[in-house]
Design a protein around this motif. Structure first.
Motif, PDB file in Angstrom:
ATOM      1  N   PRO A 239       0.841  -1.210   0.000  1.00 23.47           N
ATOM      2  CA  PRO A 239       0.000   0.000   0.000  1.00 23.47           C
ATOM      3  C   PRO A 239       0.868   1.249   0.000  1.00 23.47           C
ATOM      4  O   PRO A 239       1.974   1.251   0.556  1.00 23.47           O
ATOM      5  CB  PRO A 239      -0.803  -0.136   1.302  1.00 23.47           C
ATOM      6  CG  PRO A 239      -0.790  -1.594   1.623  1.00 23.47           C
ATOM      7  CD  PRO A 239       0.517  -2.116   1.116  1.00 23.47           C
ATOM      8  N   GLN A 240       0.361   2.323  -0.613  1.00 23.29           N
ATOM      9  CA  GLN A 240       1.168   3.522  -0.762  1.00 23.29           C
ATOM     10  C   GLN A 240       1.558   4.113   0.589  1.00 23.29           C
ATOM     11  O   GLN A 240       2.675   4.620   0.754  1.00 23.29           O
ATOM     12  CB  GLN A 240       0.384   4.570  -1.577  1.00 23.29           C
ATOM     13  CG  GLN A 240       1.189   5.819  -1.905  1.00 23.29           C
ATOM     14  CD  GLN A 240       2.456   5.507  -2.687  1.00 23.29           C
ATOM     15  OE1 GLN A 240       2.442   4.656  -3.577  1.00 23.29           O
ATOM     16  NE2 GLN A 240       3.542   6.190  -2.359  1.00 23.29           N
ATOM     17  N   CYS A 241       0.633   4.041   1.577  1.00 27.16           N
ATOM     18  CA  CYS A 241       0.946   4.603   2.892  1.00 27.16           C
ATOM     19  C   CYS A 241       2.108   3.852   3.545  1.00 27.16           C
ATOM     20  O   CYS A 241       3.017   4.461   4.127  1.00 27.16           O
ATOM     21  CB  CYS A 241      -0.285   4.579   3.785  1.00 27.16           C
ATOM     22  SG  CYS A 241      -0.993   2.935   4.034  1.00 27.16           S
ATOM     23  N   LEU A 242       2.096   2.504   3.439  1.00 26.14           N
ATOM     24  CA  LEU A 242       3.180   1.713   4.014  1.00 26.14           C
ATOM     25  C   LEU A 242       4.483   1.944   3.256  1.00 26.14           C
ATOM     26  O   LEU A 242       5.563   2.026   3.857  1.00 26.14           O
ATOM     27  CB  LEU A 242       2.811   0.235   3.995  1.00 26.14           C
ATOM     28  CG  LEU A 242       3.815  -0.739   4.625  1.00 26.14           C
ATOM     29  CD1 LEU A 242       4.105  -0.357   6.074  1.00 26.14           C
ATOM     30  CD2 LEU A 242       3.296  -2.177   4.551  1.00 26.14           C
ATOM     31  N   ARG A 243       4.398   2.080   1.939  1.00 21.81           N
ATOM     32  CA  ARG A 243       5.592   2.336   1.144  1.00 21.81           C
ATOM     33  C   ARG A 243       6.210   3.687   1.521  1.00 21.81           C
ATOM     34  O   ARG A 243       7.433   3.814   1.642  1.00 21.81           O
ATOM     35  CB  ARG A 243       5.229   2.311  -0.340  1.00 21.81           C
ATOM     36  CG  ARG A 243       6.425   2.388  -1.274  1.00 21.81           C
ATOM     37  CD  ARG A 243       5.953   2.366  -2.723  1.00 21.81           C
ATOM     38  NE  ARG A 243       5.309   1.107  -3.018  1.00 21.81           N
ATOM     39  CZ  ARG A 243       5.951   0.021  -3.417  1.00 21.81           C
ATOM     40  NH1 ARG A 243       7.265   0.058  -3.559  1.00 21.81           N
ATOM     41  NH2 ARG A 243       5.302  -1.090  -3.677  1.00 21.81           N
TER      42      ARG A 243
END
Length: 601
Positions: A239-243
């Motif tokens: 997910p973009q937030c985790l990345r």
């Protein structure tokens, strides 16, 4: 489903590698001799794990663990792993006290005085927060020296690999700052480098707790940085937030500090965090394994194995791998990071090699496109030059005829009347030439306006063939039409009439006595209508077919030709604007057929 089936063999192979590795560690564990309390160490054994008997374990009172083992007269050392010995005694005599220095933060080496053959009675005392039971190994002294030398060598190898990775990542990151994982790789190598240096430390007892907390912080931050590097190199769809979180060093440092505060303030905090990070690590490793690809098979397997090794002490206690002296020295080196370090370096190298290869391919393709475009521009320039020469030639010839007629008419009026048909024909040719040139110019710059009407193509072709046509010899040529009723297309009636008129004029010009055939046929498969315009002329060669739609191309460039050489080019542009196609089929000596395809309504 297909991608899952393709991954199944890779998953099986990766699982086999993991099973073999862990089977090797379990084999280490099974080979480790364990001597119970009041047991005998065999004369042939070089090391054994001692089982102790716990004494007082109430409240904050010091915890005492007694070990009793019978030995021969060889010199021995005691290796304590996984616990900080507050006090270690032999027959009541203190062998190690809080003021002594440890070998490092993970291990203590205690020299046992030579007492000869008999019983050795050890007592291990811990208090406060250090109540965890250590693993106590009794090791023959020469063998202990070999093991610790091996452990130091492994750490030196780790330090060299980490320093190489740090320098390699820093140089690449300074060259290409958009690759954020390179910064994580640099920080990971530096922090792990500090961690390994701490393993070489000989801390006084007063500072050992502080250094242990520092090691806890380094453990968490290096874990997160390692996950970021692995996920980027393996192209895991996170997910973009985790990345974003993993790619931001300050977030990782903040998490490390928060975890450090929690573990220092709450006794159960450290245990909870260990389990949490162990589960998270295994989860990411499993996710990487499920997304395994052939090109990343080795790195994915090593990445997952490393994460399992990190989580072993928390999640896989039932395997009792830590009871093996070899395994304990291997983990505390920490040699288990070496394969992952080498995998990261190889993967980064391959990734940049691929980028360089792509850049070279792109440069080669750009060079090819530039060269192709240059040739096209040169060809267009040559064609325009040739077009101008042809226009000048075709305008000069009728102008010369007109000039001659005018000069003749000045001397004799009857000559002017006599040459009037030639005058009309040359003026008509010049008018057609100028109109076609104007039409071509407007088509090239997109200035021709096309209307959009529903057209009965059969009736349009009837109007086109109704006008009489003559061949190059001036003979009238019949036009035969086989039309299809109620065949409707969408387009500009005037432009389509002009396009089909040019095709019929061209066919008539090269026919002798046989009528020009105009045939319509519906192509139900492609929802289109095909129009065939066939003549019985001399036909075209392959080279002529390739040039037939070029501007100003004409098979017969004699002064008597009435063709401007622009009609077929105009017809092609109009057909293509109507989302149609036009092609040529020809056999030398048997005639030529132009096939136009237009989409049906």
């Amino acid at each position: 489903m297909g991608s899952i089936k393709r991954r199944i063999p890779l998953l099986i192979a990766s699982g086999f590698v993991l099973v073999v590795v862990y089977a090797g560690f379990i084999g280490m564990r099974s080979m480790q001799l364990i001597v119970p309390h009041d047991g005998m160490m065999p004369p042939s054994a070089k090391s054994c794990l001692l089982e102790g008997v716990a004494g007082n374990d109430a409240g904050d009172a010091p915890r005492v663990i007694d070990y009793l083992v019978h030995v021969d007269d060889r010199p021995y050392d005691v290796i304590v792993i996984g616990g900080k010995a507050f006090e270690f005694t032999l027959h009541g005599v203190v062998l190690r006290s809080p003021e002594d220095q440890q070998i490092n933060l993970n291990q203590s080496l205690i020299e046992v005085p030579e007492t000869g053959e008999g019983a050795l009675h050890f007592s291990y005392v811990s208090e406060g927060a250090n109540r965890a039971s250590p693993r106590v190994f009794l090791v023959e002294r020469s063998y202990a020296d070999e093991l610790f030398q091996l452990s130091r060598d492994l750490r030196m190898i780790c330090l060299g690999a980490l320093l190489a990775l740090a320098l390699y990542s820093l140089v690449l990151f300074l060259s290409k700052r958009t690759e954020r994982y390179l910064l994580s790789s640099f920080m990971y190598a530096i922090l792990l480098f500090l961690w390994v240096l701490l393993l070489f430390a000989h801390p006084p007892a007063a500072y050992s707790d502080t250094l242990a907390l520092a090691r806890q912080f380094l453990n968490i931050t290096t874990l997160l940085l390692s996950l970021h590097i692995g996920c980027e190199l393996l192209s895991l769809p996170l997910p973009q937030c985790l990345r974003t979180f993993l790619a931001t060093p300050r977030y990782i440092i903040a998490v490390g500090l928060i975890s450090l505060i929690i573990s220092s303030m709450f006794e159960m905090g450290l245990i909870v965090l260990q389990y949490f990070w162990a589960v998270a690590t295994i989860g990411v490793g499993l996710f990487a394994l499920l997304r395994i690809q052939r090109k990343n098979f080795a790195l994915t397997t090593v990445f997952f194995l490393t994460q399992v090794m990190r989580a072993n002490s928390s999640l896989f206690l039932f395997l009792s791998l830590n009871d093996s002296l070899w395994y304990s020295l291997f983990v505390t080196a920490p040699a288990f990071d070496l394969p992952c370090l080498l995998g990261y370096m190889i993967a980064i190298n391959k990734k940049f090699a691929k980028k360089f290869e792509d850049a070279e391919d792109l440069a080669a393709r750009l060079d090819e496109k530039v060269e192709l475009r240059t040739r096209q521009l040169q060809l267009q320039q040559a064609q325009k030059h040739q077009l101008m020469l042809n226009v000048f030639h075709d305008l000069r010839s009728p102008l010369f005829v007109l000039s001659h007629i005018v000069q003749s008419g000045e001397k004799d009026d009857r000559a002017l009347v006599e040459h009037l048909p030639v005058l009309k024909e040359r003026v008509s040719f010049m008018t057609s030439l100028v109109n076609d040139l104007f039409m071509i110019a407007k088509l090239e710059i997109g200035k021709v306006l096309f209307s959009s009407d529903v057209i009965d193509l059969g009736k349009l072709l009837e109007d086109v063939v109704a006008a009489p046509r003559v061949n190059s010899a001036g003979e009238t040529i019949a036009i035969e039409l086989r039309s299809v009723e109620d065949c409707r297309v969408e387009g500009d009636r005037v432009r389509l009439s002009q396009a089909f008129g040019n095709l019929v004029d061209n066919a008539a010009a090269y026919s002798e006595e046989t009528p020009v055939q105009v045939t319509m046929a519906i192509d139900a498969e492609h929802a289109s209508i095909n129009v065939f315009v066939a003549d019985s002329g001399p036909g075209l060669t392959e080279e002529e077919i390739a040039m037939v739609f070029d501007q100003y191309y004409c098979k017969d460039r004699s002064s008597t030709s009435k063709s401007t050489g622009l009609g077929l080019s105009i017809a092609r542009s109009v057909i293509l604007h109507h989302e149609g196609t036009i092609r040529v089929e020809s056999t030398v000596g048997q005639g030529t057929t132009f096939i136009v395809s237009l989409p049906l309504l």
